[in-house]
Motif scaffolding. Structure first.
Motif: not given
Length: 505
Positions: A264, A266, A272-274
């Motif tokens: 993850m 950001r 938060w992004t995969e």
């Protein structure tokens, strides 16, 4: 035996540095000493990490050395049975940093924060030219720190140490340590991995060794949960020259198993992004964070959050300034004359007439004079000295405490790159000395009272401050001593007022 190994290693550092102080400092000797120091320090880092310490997040060689000068708190070392409780490095040990290789391009040392070890380099940039002993640090206290607890427990009933059952203890593999009880072998050594969580010393009589029937370990051992390794960034963060600022960055799992975690990230504290594997575009002052998030919490805990910041220095500063004299202070009979102009500005001070009595005066004819001539500058890179202006100083003859002891040169700066206007106030201290046969002792003094000025400029998250210094242009008429310019009696000396925009990153 382990304490003896640590003691011998510490003695090795002291001996290595001491020998270098009394032997020939040839290139071969310096390289041999540096290689020996690196081998010893890397051994100490290994001992420190194996004993529960952590060097994660440290970026400078001196920070790593100072970290190993700490000791465990008393509450910990009273029950500690690991490799070492005290400091691993002589408190006097310091790293001498240089900004570039020497003329022979001799190797220097850097701290590899990814591999967590000292390495040799022949590259440019800041690195360690040598490790040495600084006697001023002999009595320095670097404090204490809590480290990961030992895998052995203290038996409060029998006042002794109890080793765990061999069936559940980890098997040491110092080349490639692996987790215990996990379906897949660990991928590489992770020095950030914390020790297994325990519930502390068992109560009296419940540890299986304090007498009574049954024996054994008193119950089952909870499964070990391994901490996932911290992700890494390519390239790592830092401050880059304008032309060298990277366009993008990629993130690496650093050995975390894809089937047991999600990578993850950001940007600038956002959501938060995969991470999908594509390069992330970079902009100046961007802050990136990444974490390996566990998907099998029974076996792994999420990693620490890695944070990297990316800053870009400005391409350069261009502009010019218009100066004005003012705010003169001095003796009870202060006499001043000010002539401010666009290109040059002049400040005169002091009474040149000596009263002979009966209405007669002796006029020395020459007062003290300071004339500033502005200079333009073009595409000056940050942290580089450039000509800000020129100051011509005449050491005259004056009487009756009529000289100035201080004056302010206010410069209205107009920058075309970046487009900014601001004013800086340069405070000068003036000292008129008594005339003697000693030429240097009789020299008048012009001192920079605020070499770091009040100018602050923020561009792309980087703050720049304007700093000043002297450089003599007439060595026969005046000399520079630190922030002071000394002008010989009766002489007219020229000094270059140099400046640089210093970045805080």
């Amino acid at each position: 035996m382990l304490e003896l190994v640590v003691t011998i290693a510490i003695i090795g550092i002291v001996v290595t540095v001491g020998v270098a102080l009394v032997t020939d400092d040839s290139g071969a000797a310096k390289l041999a000493k540096l290689e020996s120091d690196l081998a010893t320090l890397n051994q100490m880092v290994g001992v420190y990490v194996a004993d529960g310490g952590s060097v994660a997040g440290l970026t400078s060689p001196q920070a790593v050395i100072d970290k190993m000068k700490r000791i465990r708190p008393q509450a910990e070392w009273q029950r500690h049975v690991g490799v070492a409780s005290g400091r691993l490095i002589d408190t006097r040990l310091r790293a001498r940093l240089t900004s570039r290789p020497d003329s022979d391009n001799s190797p220097r040392a850097v701290w590899n924060r990814i591999k967590q070890r000292f390495e040799l380099t022949q590259g440019s940039g800041t690195a360690v030219s040598e490790f040495y002993l600084d006697e001023t640090l002999a009595t320095a206290d670097f404090g204490s720190e809590s480290r990961t607890r030992s895998v052995v427990g203290f038996n409060t009933a029998s006042k002794g140490w109890v080793w765990g059952a061999s069936a559940t203890d980890p098997k040491a593999n110092y080349l490639d340590p692996q987790g215990i009880g996990t379906p897949t072998a660990a991928n590489g050594f992770n020095p950030d991995e914390t020790a297994p969580t325990t519930d502390g010393p068992p109560p009296d009589g419940e540890d299986g060794s304090g007498g009574g029937s049954g024996g054994g370990d008193g119950g089952s051992t909870p499964p070990t949960v391994s901490k996932l390794p911290t992700p890494t960034f390519t390239p790592p963060g830092g401050t880059f020259a304008y032309a060298s600022f990277p366009n993008s960055v990629t993130i690496n799992r650093n050995g975390a198993l894809p089937e047991a975690s999600k990578l993850m990230y950001r940007v600038n504290g956002g959501a938060w992004t995969e991470y999908g594997g594509s390069a992330i575009p970079l902009t100046p002052a961007m802050i990136l964070q990444a974490q390996n998030e566990t998907t099998r919490p029974a076996e792994y805990s999420s990693s620490s959050v890695a944070t990297q910041s990316y800053y870009r220095l400005t391409s350069g500063f261009s502009g010019t300034g218009e100066a004005n004299w003012g705010n003169a202070i001095g003796g009870t009979n202060l006499v001043t004359t000010i002539q401010n102009g666009t290109e040059t500005s002049t400040f005169k001070h002091g009474n040149t007439k000596l009263d002979l009595g009966n209405g007669e005066y002796l006029d020395a004819g020459v007062e003290n004079v300071l004339t500033f001539t502005r200079a333009s500058f073009d595409t000056v890179t940050p942290n580089t000295w450039f000509k800000f202006g020129e100051l011509q100083i005449l050491n005259g003859t004056t009487f009756y405490n009529s000289e100035a002891t201080g004056v302010t040169l206010s410069v209205n700066l107009t920058l075309s790159e970046p487009s900014l206007d601001f004013t800086t106030h340069i405070d000068l201290g003036l000292t008129s000395t008594e005339n003697t046969s000693d030429r240097l002792a009789s020299a008048d003094i012009v001192q920079l009272k605020n070499p770091t000025t009040d100018v602050r400029v923020i561009i792309d998250g980087v703050e720049y401050r304007l700093e000043l210094s002297w450089a003599t242009l007439d060595p026969g008429a005046g000399v520079v001593q630190d922030g002071k310019f000394l002008v010989f009696e009766g002489a007219t000396a020229r000094a270059e007022l140099r400046a640089r925009f210093t970045s805080n990153r």
